[in-house]
Design a protein around this motif. Structure first.
Motif, PDB file in Angstrom:
ATOM      1  N   LEU A   3       1.164  -0.997   0.413  1.00 23.17           N
ATOM      2  CA  LEU A   3      -0.042   0.404  -0.298  1.00 23.17           C
ATOM      3  C   LEU A   3       0.693   1.761   0.162  1.00 23.17           C
ATOM      4  CD1 LEU A   3      -2.535  -1.054   2.250  1.00 23.17           C
ATOM      5  CD2 LEU A   3      -3.409  -0.858   0.226  1.00 23.17           C
ATOM      6  N   ASN A   4       0.317   2.099  -0.954  1.00 30.94           N
ATOM      7  CA  ASN A   4       1.373   3.152  -0.784  1.00 30.94           C
ATOM      8  C   ASN A   4       0.495   4.427   0.014  1.00 30.94           C
ATOM      9  OD1 ASN A   4      -1.179   4.856  -1.345  1.00 30.94           O
ATOM     10  ND2 ASN A   4      -0.585   4.120  -3.863  1.00 30.94           N
ATOM     11  N   GLY A   5       1.006   5.382   0.610  1.00 34.62           N
ATOM     12  CA  GLY A   5       0.695   6.204   1.904  1.00 34.62           C
ATOM     13  C   GLY A   5      -0.986   6.668   1.791  1.00 34.62           C
ATOM     14  N   ALA A   6      -1.843   6.820   0.972  1.00 31.73           N
ATOM     15  CA  ALA A   6      -3.107   7.167   1.101  1.00 31.73           C
ATOM     16  C   ALA A   6      -3.594   6.064   1.100  1.00 31.73           C
ATOM     17  CB  ALA A   6      -3.586   7.987   0.194  1.00 31.73           C
ATOM     18  N   ASP A   7      -3.316   5.085   1.137  1.00 30.82           N
ATOM     19  CA  ASP A   7      -4.280   4.019   0.745  1.00 30.82           C
ATOM     20  C   ASP A   7      -3.355   2.917   2.202  1.00 30.82           C
ATOM     21  OD1 ASP A   7      -5.600   3.993  -0.941  1.00 30.82           O
ATOM     22  OD2 ASP A   7      -4.127   2.688  -2.670  1.00 30.82           O
ATOM     23  N   LYS A   8      -2.127   3.246   2.864  1.00 30.84           N
ATOM     24  CA  LYS A   8      -2.162   3.188   3.956  1.00 30.84           C
ATOM     25  C   LYS A   8      -3.127   2.976   4.912  1.00 30.84           C
ATOM     26  CE  LYS A   8       2.088   1.094   4.827  1.00 30.84           C
ATOM     27  NZ  LYS A   8       3.570   1.458   5.390  1.00 30.84           N
ATOM     28  N   LEU A   9      -2.856   4.789   4.683  1.00 28.96           N
ATOM     29  CA  LEU A   9      -3.693   5.158   5.764  1.00 28.96           C
ATOM     30  C   LEU A   9      -5.561   4.217   5.602  1.00 28.96           C
ATOM     31  CD1 LEU A   9      -3.089   9.120   5.834  1.00 28.96           C
ATOM     32  CD2 LEU A   9      -2.329   7.332   7.742  1.00 28.96           C
ATOM     33  N   LYS A  10      -5.570   4.579   4.971  1.00 29.91           N
ATOM     34  CA  LYS A  10      -7.043   4.366   4.556  1.00 29.91           C
ATOM     35  C   LYS A  10      -7.777   3.254   4.550  1.00 29.91           C
ATOM     36  CE  LYS A  10     -10.522   3.610   0.524  1.00 29.91           C
ATOM     37  NZ  LYS A  10     -10.454   3.280  -0.619  1.00 29.91           N
ATOM     38  N   HIS A  11      -6.717   2.206   4.672  1.00 26.81           N
ATOM     39  CA  HIS A  11      -6.474   1.050   5.186  1.00 26.81           C
ATOM     40  C   HIS A  11      -6.695   0.851   6.511  1.00 26.81           C
ATOM     41  CE1 HIS A  11      -8.862   0.028   1.485  1.00 26.81           C
ATOM     42  NE2 HIS A  11      -7.670   0.211   0.978  1.00 26.81           N
ATOM     43  N   LYS A  12      -5.472   0.994   7.494  1.00 29.50           N
ATOM     44  CA  LYS A  12      -4.846   1.353   8.496  1.00 29.50           C
ATOM     45  C   LYS A  12      -5.042   0.490   9.522  1.00 29.50           C
ATOM     46  CE  LYS A  12      -2.609   3.442  12.200  1.00 29.50           C
ATOM     47  NZ  LYS A  12      -2.090   4.508  12.780  1.00 29.50           N
ATOM     48  N   ASP A  13      -6.617   0.879   9.929  1.00 34.12           N
ATOM     49  CA  ASP A  13      -7.806   0.839  11.214  1.00 34.12           C
ATOM     50  C   ASP A  13      -8.101  -1.343  10.613  1.00 34.12           C
ATOM     51  OD1 ASP A  13      -7.260   2.590  12.282  1.00 34.12           O
ATOM     52  OD2 ASP A  13      -9.335   4.164  11.689  1.00 34.12           O
ATOM     53  N   ASP A  14      -8.102  -1.364   9.531  1.00 33.02           N
ATOM     54  CA  ASP A  14      -8.808  -2.810   8.891  1.00 33.02           C
ATOM     55  C   ASP A  14      -7.860  -3.500   9.164  1.00 33.02           C
ATOM     56  OD1 ASP A  14     -11.245  -1.964   7.972  1.00 33.02           O
ATOM     57  OD2 ASP A  14     -10.677  -1.280   6.260  1.00 33.02           O
ATOM     58  N   ILE A  15      -6.338  -3.011   8.445  1.00 28.10           N
ATOM     59  CA  ILE A  15      -5.347  -4.265   9.155  1.00 28.10           C
ATOM     60  C   ILE A  15      -5.515  -4.582  10.254  1.00 28.10           C
ATOM     61  CG2 ILE A  15      -2.777  -3.901   8.597  1.00 28.10           C
ATOM     62  CD1 ILE A  15      -3.275  -3.097   6.029  1.00 28.10           C
ATOM     63  N   GLN A  16      -5.056  -3.659  11.164  1.00 30.03           N
ATOM     64  CA  GLN A  16      -5.282  -3.462  13.128  1.00 30.03           C
ATOM     65  C   GLN A  16      -6.072  -4.493  13.315  1.00 30.03           C
ATOM     66  OE1 GLN A  16      -2.250  -2.936  14.427  1.00 30.03           O
ATOM     67  NE2 GLN A  16      -3.094  -4.051  15.980  1.00 30.03           N
ATOM     68  N   SER A  17      -7.966  -4.523  12.510  1.00 25.34           N
ATOM     69  CA  SER A  17      -8.591  -5.246  13.049  1.00 25.34           C
ATOM     70  C   SER A  17      -8.272  -6.430  12.565  1.00 25.34           C
ATOM     71  CB  SER A  17      -9.374  -4.447  12.790  1.00 25.34           C
ATOM     72  OG  SER A  17     -10.903  -5.032  12.370  1.00 25.34           O
ATOM     73  N   ASN A  18      -7.454  -6.917  12.073  1.00 28.26           N
ATOM     74  CA  ASN A  18      -7.700  -8.038  11.613  1.00 28.26           C
ATOM     75  C   ASN A  18      -6.556  -8.576  12.183  1.00 28.26           C
ATOM     76  OD1 ASN A  18      -8.337  -9.513   9.094  1.00 28.26           O
ATOM     77  ND2 ASN A  18      -8.233  -6.992   8.051  1.00 28.26           N
ATOM     78  N   ARG A  19      -5.306  -7.453  12.262  1.00 27.51           N
ATOM     79  CA  ARG A  19      -4.069  -8.543  13.472  1.00 27.51           C
ATOM     80  C   ARG A  19      -4.405  -8.538  14.995  1.00 27.51           C
ATOM     81  NH1 ARG A  19       0.227  -7.743  10.859  1.00 27.51           N
ATOM     82  NH2 ARG A  19       0.637  -6.072   9.393  1.00 27.51           N
ATOM     83  N   ASP A  20      -5.877  -7.739  15.277  1.00 30.80           N
ATOM     84  CA  ASP A  20      -6.102  -8.170  16.824  1.00 30.80           C
ATOM     85  C   ASP A  20      -6.781  -9.587  16.599  1.00 30.80           C
ATOM     86  OD1 ASP A  20      -5.162  -5.135  17.995  1.00 30.80           O
ATOM     87  OD2 ASP A  20      -6.661  -4.479  17.028  1.00 30.80           O
ATOM     88  N   HIS A  21      -7.834  -9.649  16.007  1.00 32.32           N
ATOM     89  CA  HIS A  21      -8.349 -10.657  15.190  1.00 32.32           C
ATOM     90  C   HIS A  21      -7.659 -11.926  15.777  1.00 32.32           C
ATOM     91  CE1 HIS A  21     -11.942 -13.257  14.064  1.00 32.32           C
ATOM     92  NE2 HIS A  21     -10.602 -14.010  13.307  1.00 32.32           N
ATOM     93  N   LEU A  22      -6.593 -12.192  14.417  1.00 32.72           N
ATOM     94  CA  LEU A  22      -5.849 -12.747  14.336  1.00 32.72           C
ATOM     95  C   LEU A  22      -4.822 -13.428  16.058  1.00 32.72           C
ATOM     96  CD1 LEU A  22      -3.782 -11.641  11.318  1.00 32.72           C
ATOM     97  CD2 LEU A  22      -5.503 -14.222  11.684  1.00 32.72           C
ATOM     98  N   ASN A  23      -4.103 -11.933  16.914  1.00 33.30           N
ATOM     99  CA  ASN A  23      -4.330 -12.382  18.255  1.00 33.30           C
ATOM    100  C   ASN A  23      -4.981 -12.978  19.177  1.00 33.30           C
ATOM    101  OD1 ASN A  23      -1.137 -11.304  17.351  1.00 33.30           O
ATOM    102  ND2 ASN A  23      -2.360  -9.304  17.532  1.00 33.30           N
ATOM    103  N   SER A  24      -6.176 -12.866  18.794  1.00 37.91           N
ATOM    104  CA  SER A  24      -6.924 -13.438  19.589  1.00 37.91           C
ATOM    105  C   SER A  24      -7.324 -15.064  19.669  1.00 37.91           C
ATOM    106  CB  SER A  24      -8.860 -12.622  19.681  1.00 37.91           C
ATOM    107  OG  SER A  24      -9.257 -13.210  18.132  1.00 37.91           O
ATOM    108  N   LEU A  25      -6.653 -15.022  18.393  1.00 37.24           N
ATOM    109  CA  LEU A  25      -7.264 -16.834  17.768  1.00 37.24           C
ATOM    110  C   LEU A  25      -5.861 -17.016  18.544  1.00 37.24           C
ATOM    111  CD1 LEU A  25      -7.607 -16.291  13.968  1.00 37.24           C
ATOM    112  CD2 LEU A  25      -9.350 -16.504  16.045  1.00 37.24           C
TER     113      LEU A  25
END
Length: 94
Positions: free
Chosen positions: A49-71
């Motif tokens: 992801l580039n700058g703008a897209d990275k910011l746009k998807h930052k929360d979704d990526i973190q949410s997915n990481r949190d979900h994986l951590n919960s597993l």
């Protein structure tokens, strides 16, 4: 007739393997393998992801990481339940 493998089929079969595994330790290892693969996918997606897209998807990526951590500390029975839910979801989308 196409011989291409559909992503949903691969994921479904992986979760089926978790459900069918009789050895509890192997079941948990399969779950851990799933987490590792998904973490790799997230890292790859984030790196692409580039700058703008990275910011746009930052929360979704973190949410997915949190979900994986919960597993990460699931037992074999919890993995089988999770895998079953995922398989049902995949089937309901077909």
């Amino acid at each position: 007739m196409s011989s291409s493998v559909k992503t949903d089929d691969v994921i479904f079969n992986f979760f089926k393997q978790i459900c069918d595994e009789k050895d509890d330790q192997k079941c948990v290892e399969l779950g851990k393998n799933w987490i590792e693969a998904m973490e790799t996918n997230l890292s790859t997606m984030e790196a692409n992801l580039n700058g703008a897209d990275k910011l746009k998807h930052k929360d979704d990526i973190q949410s997915n990481r949190d979900h994986l951590n919960s597993l990460k500390n699931k037992t074999s029975s919890e993995w089988r339940d999770y895998a079953t839910q995922c398989m049902v979801e995949i089937l309901s989308q077909k």
